[in-house]
Design a protein around this motif. Structure first.
Motif, PDB file in Angstrom:
ATOM      1  N   TYR A 190       0.829  -1.212   0.000  1.00 56.06           N
ATOM      2  CA  TYR A 190       0.000   0.000   0.000  1.00 56.06           C
ATOM      3  C   TYR A 190       0.864   1.264   0.000  1.00 56.06           C
ATOM      4  CZ  TYR A 190      -3.804  -3.229   1.032  1.00 56.06           C
ATOM      5  OH  TYR A 190      -4.696  -4.265   0.991  1.00 56.06           O
ATOM      6  N   VAL A 228       2.063   1.775  -3.510  1.00 52.65           N
ATOM      7  CA  VAL A 228       0.994   2.235  -4.406  1.00 52.65           C
ATOM      8  C   VAL A 228       0.629   3.692  -4.159  1.00 52.65           C
ATOM      9  CG1 VAL A 228      -1.452   1.922  -5.028  1.00 52.65           C
ATOM     10  CG2 VAL A 228       0.025  -0.077  -4.703  1.00 52.65           C
ATOM     11  N   TYR A 240      -4.336   3.043 -10.751  1.00 56.82           N
ATOM     12  CA  TYR A 240      -4.783   2.409  -9.506  1.00 56.82           C
ATOM     13  C   TYR A 240      -5.530   1.110  -9.783  1.00 56.82           C
ATOM     14  CZ  TYR A 240      -3.310   6.498  -6.892  1.00 56.82           C
ATOM     15  OH  TYR A 240      -2.569   7.501  -6.331  1.00 56.82           O
ATOM     16  N   VAL A 261      -2.908  -1.671 -10.787  1.00 54.32           N
ATOM     17  CA  VAL A 261      -2.051  -2.078  -9.672  1.00 54.32           C
ATOM     18  C   VAL A 261      -2.845  -2.842  -8.613  1.00 54.32           C
ATOM     19  CG1 VAL A 261      -0.657  -1.216  -7.736  1.00 54.32           C
ATOM     20  CG2 VAL A 261      -0.348  -0.256 -10.013  1.00 54.32           C
ATOM     21  N   LEU A 262      -4.038  -2.359  -8.294  1.00 57.82           N
ATOM     22  CA  LEU A 262      -4.810  -2.975  -7.217  1.00 57.82           C
ATOM     23  C   LEU A 262      -5.531  -4.257  -7.643  1.00 57.82           C
ATOM     24  CD1 LEU A 262      -6.180   0.242  -5.507  1.00 57.82           C
ATOM     25  CD2 LEU A 262      -4.475  -1.338  -4.583  1.00 57.82           C
ATOM     26  N   ASP A 297      -8.356  -6.143  -3.796  1.00 57.80           N
ATOM     27  CA  ASP A 297      -6.934  -6.340  -4.070  1.00 57.80           C
ATOM     28  C   ASP A 297      -6.513  -7.752  -3.661  1.00 57.80           C
ATOM     29  OD1 ASP A 297      -6.305  -6.377  -1.290  1.00 57.80           O
ATOM     30  OD2 ASP A 297      -5.796  -4.248  -1.274  1.00 57.80           O
TER      31      ASP A 297
END
Length: 159
Positions: free
Chosen positions: A25, A28, A92, A95-96, A110
């Motif tokens: 996290y 990110v 986002y 990536v998630l 996620d």
């Protein structure tokens, strides 16, 4: 009662992957770890295993708890990421969802099971337009999407 000297910090319950999740996290969203507290003797996890971590993402403080398999995340609680551009939504989202799960209307889980909403700020303008016909078209378009597509929302809104 109005409390001004304390803030609310979400506590996220993880099953063993606490350090991996917190570092993910931070990678990110940016942020930092403030502290990590290990379990001691006689605890439900081996001595020295990380029990909890306090960390900040952007300007929000979080607490992570290495509590074991007793509780799981679900969609009843999610974190909303407000995005200004499609590039930000895409970043986002990609990536998630890696190792996670896509859902409808900008929602995803996620790889740790935590639910997120990746929402362009334009969405609110389109679905709450005073022109109910435009708002309805935007809402109907959004309901068919997984990742929110700002250009498609705009086109639906415009008619």
């Amino acid at each position: 009662m109005h409390v001004t000297s304390k803030k609310i910090s979400p506590c996220l319950w993880f099953d063993d992957r606490i350090e991996e999740a917190v570092n993910f996290y931070i990678k990110v969203f940016g942020g930092r770890i403030h502290d990590a507290t290990p379990y001691g003797e006689g605890a439900p996890q081996p001595k020295g295993t990380v029990m909890s971590m306090t960390f900040t993402l952007i300007d929000q403080e979080f607490i992570a708890l290495n509590g074991g398999p007793h509780f799981k995340f679900n969609e009843a609680v999610s974190f909303m990421v407000k995005c200004e551009t499609q590039a930000e939504v895409d970043l986002y989202w990609n990536v998630l969802t890696a190792g996670g799960q896509e859902s409808q209307c900008g929602w995803l889980k996620d790889k740790y099971g935590l639910s997120w909403q990746i929402v362009p700020t334009a969405l609110g303008r389109y679905i709450t337009d005073r022109d109910s016909t435009k708002a309805k078209r935007a809402m109907q378009a959004m309901m068919k999407m997984k990742k929110i597509d700002i250009a498609a929302l705009q086109a639906a809104h415009a008619g």
